[in-house]
Design a protein around this motif. Structure first.
Motif, PDB file in Angstrom:
ATOM      1  N   GLN A  21     -15.472  62.389 -12.254  1.00 20.11           N
ATOM      2  CA  GLN A  21     -16.703  61.754 -11.774  1.00 20.11           C
ATOM      3  C   GLN A  21     -16.395  60.541 -10.899  1.00 20.11           C
ATOM      4  OE1 GLN A  21     -19.029  60.960 -15.275  1.00 20.11           O
ATOM      5  NE2 GLN A  21     -19.726  63.074 -15.476  1.00 20.11           N
ATOM      6  N   ALA A  22     -15.392  59.763 -11.280  1.00 21.14           N
ATOM      7  CA  ALA A  22     -15.008  58.597 -10.489  1.00 21.14           C
ATOM      8  C   ALA A  22     -14.476  59.028  -9.121  1.00 21.14           C
ATOM      9  CB  ALA A  22     -13.957  57.774 -11.235  1.00 21.14           C
ATOM     10  N   SER A  23     -13.665  60.060  -9.115  1.00 20.88           N
ATOM     11  CA  SER A  23     -13.123  60.567  -7.861  1.00 20.88           C
ATOM     12  C   SER A  23     -14.228  61.079  -6.954  1.00 20.88           C
ATOM     13  CB  SER A  23     -12.114  61.678  -8.144  1.00 20.88           C
ATOM     14  OG  SER A  23     -11.644  62.239  -6.954  1.00 20.88           O
ATOM     15  N   LEU A  24     -15.173  61.792  -7.518  1.00 19.43           N
ATOM     16  CA  LEU A  24     -16.300  62.312  -6.754  1.00 19.43           C
ATOM     17  C   LEU A  24     -17.149  61.168  -6.201  1.00 19.43           C
ATOM     18  CD1 LEU A  24     -17.832  64.814  -5.818  1.00 19.43           C
ATOM     19  CD2 LEU A  24     -19.080  64.755  -7.975  1.00 19.43           C
ATOM     20  N   SER A  25     -17.344  60.146  -6.983  1.00 18.08           N
ATOM     21  CA  SER A  25     -18.125  58.994  -6.545  1.00 18.08           C
ATOM     22  C   SER A  25     -17.447  58.290  -5.368  1.00 18.08           C
ATOM     23  CB  SER A  25     -18.308  58.024  -7.705  1.00 18.08           C
ATOM     24  OG  SER A  25     -19.004  56.886  -7.296  1.00 18.08           O
ATOM     25  N   VAL A  26     -16.152  58.109  -5.442  1.00 16.98           N
ATOM     26  CA  VAL A  26     -15.404  57.474  -4.352  1.00 16.98           C
ATOM     27  C   VAL A  26     -15.474  58.341  -3.096  1.00 16.98           C
ATOM     28  CG1 VAL A  26     -13.089  56.811  -3.583  1.00 16.98           C
ATOM     29  CG2 VAL A  26     -13.884  56.147  -5.847  1.00 16.98           C
ATOM     30  N   ALA A  30     -17.108  57.313   0.537  1.00 17.26           N
ATOM     31  CA  ALA A  30     -16.351  57.395   1.784  1.00 17.26           C
ATOM     32  C   ALA A  30     -17.087  58.256   2.813  1.00 17.26           C
ATOM     33  CB  ALA A  30     -14.956  57.963   1.521  1.00 17.26           C
ATOM     34  N   MET A  31     -17.678  59.348   2.361  1.00 14.62           N
ATOM     35  CA  MET A  31     -18.432  60.214   3.269  1.00 14.62           C
ATOM     36  C   MET A  31     -19.655  59.488   3.827  1.00 14.62           C
ATOM     37  SD  MET A  31     -18.148  63.905   1.356  1.00 14.62           S
ATOM     38  CE  MET A  31     -19.287  64.704   2.469  1.00 14.62           C
ATOM     39  N   ASP A  32     -20.355  58.744   2.993  1.00 12.14           N
ATOM     40  CA  ASP A  32     -21.510  57.975   3.451  1.00 12.14           C
ATOM     41  C   ASP A  32     -21.094  56.943   4.496  1.00 12.14           C
ATOM     42  OD1 ASP A  32     -23.172  59.398   1.766  1.00 12.14           O
ATOM     43  OD2 ASP A  32     -23.254  57.831   0.218  1.00 12.14           O
ATOM     44  N   SER A  33     -19.969  56.291   4.251  1.00 10.69           N
ATOM     45  CA  SER A  33     -19.462  55.293   5.186  1.00 10.69           C
ATOM     46  C   SER A  33     -19.112  55.943   6.527  1.00 10.69           C
ATOM     47  CB  SER A  33     -18.232  54.603   4.593  1.00 10.69           C
ATOM     48  OG  SER A  33     -17.673  53.707   5.531  1.00 10.69           O
ATOM     49  N   GLN A  34     -18.459  57.095   6.481  1.00 14.55           N
ATOM     50  CA  GLN A  34     -18.096  57.808   7.707  1.00 14.55           C
ATOM     51  C   GLN A  34     -19.345  58.265   8.466  1.00 14.55           C
ATOM     52  OE1 GLN A  34     -15.055  58.325   9.172  1.00 14.55           O
ATOM     53  NE2 GLN A  34     -14.338  56.865   7.653  1.00 14.55           N
TER      54      GLN A  34
END
Length: 62
Positions: A21-26, A30-34
């Motif tokens: 879940q933590a990995s998915l959240s990160v 990152a996708m939102d930032s991109q």
């Protein structure tokens, strides 16, 4: 299977689930930032292209 084995498996599963879940959240962050950076870049590119003058006309004879 003993109680210790079941408890250990449960803890291992829970730990793996939290890490996943933590990995998915990160990754989502990152996708939102991109996505935001891409939108800003597109807007900058649109702003850098000058508008053609409105008094120019093109006649096309077919």
């Amino acid at each position: 299977m003993s109680i210790d084995g079941i408890a250990g498996a449960s803890i291992a599963y829970s730990t793996a689930n939290v890490l996943s879940q933590a990995s998915l959240s990160v990754t989502k962050k990152a996708m939102d930032s991109q996505e935001q950076q891409a939108a800003q870049l597109i807007e900058q590119l649109k702003a850098s292209v000058p508008e053609p003058p409105s008094n120019h006309k093109i006649d096309i004879l077919v």
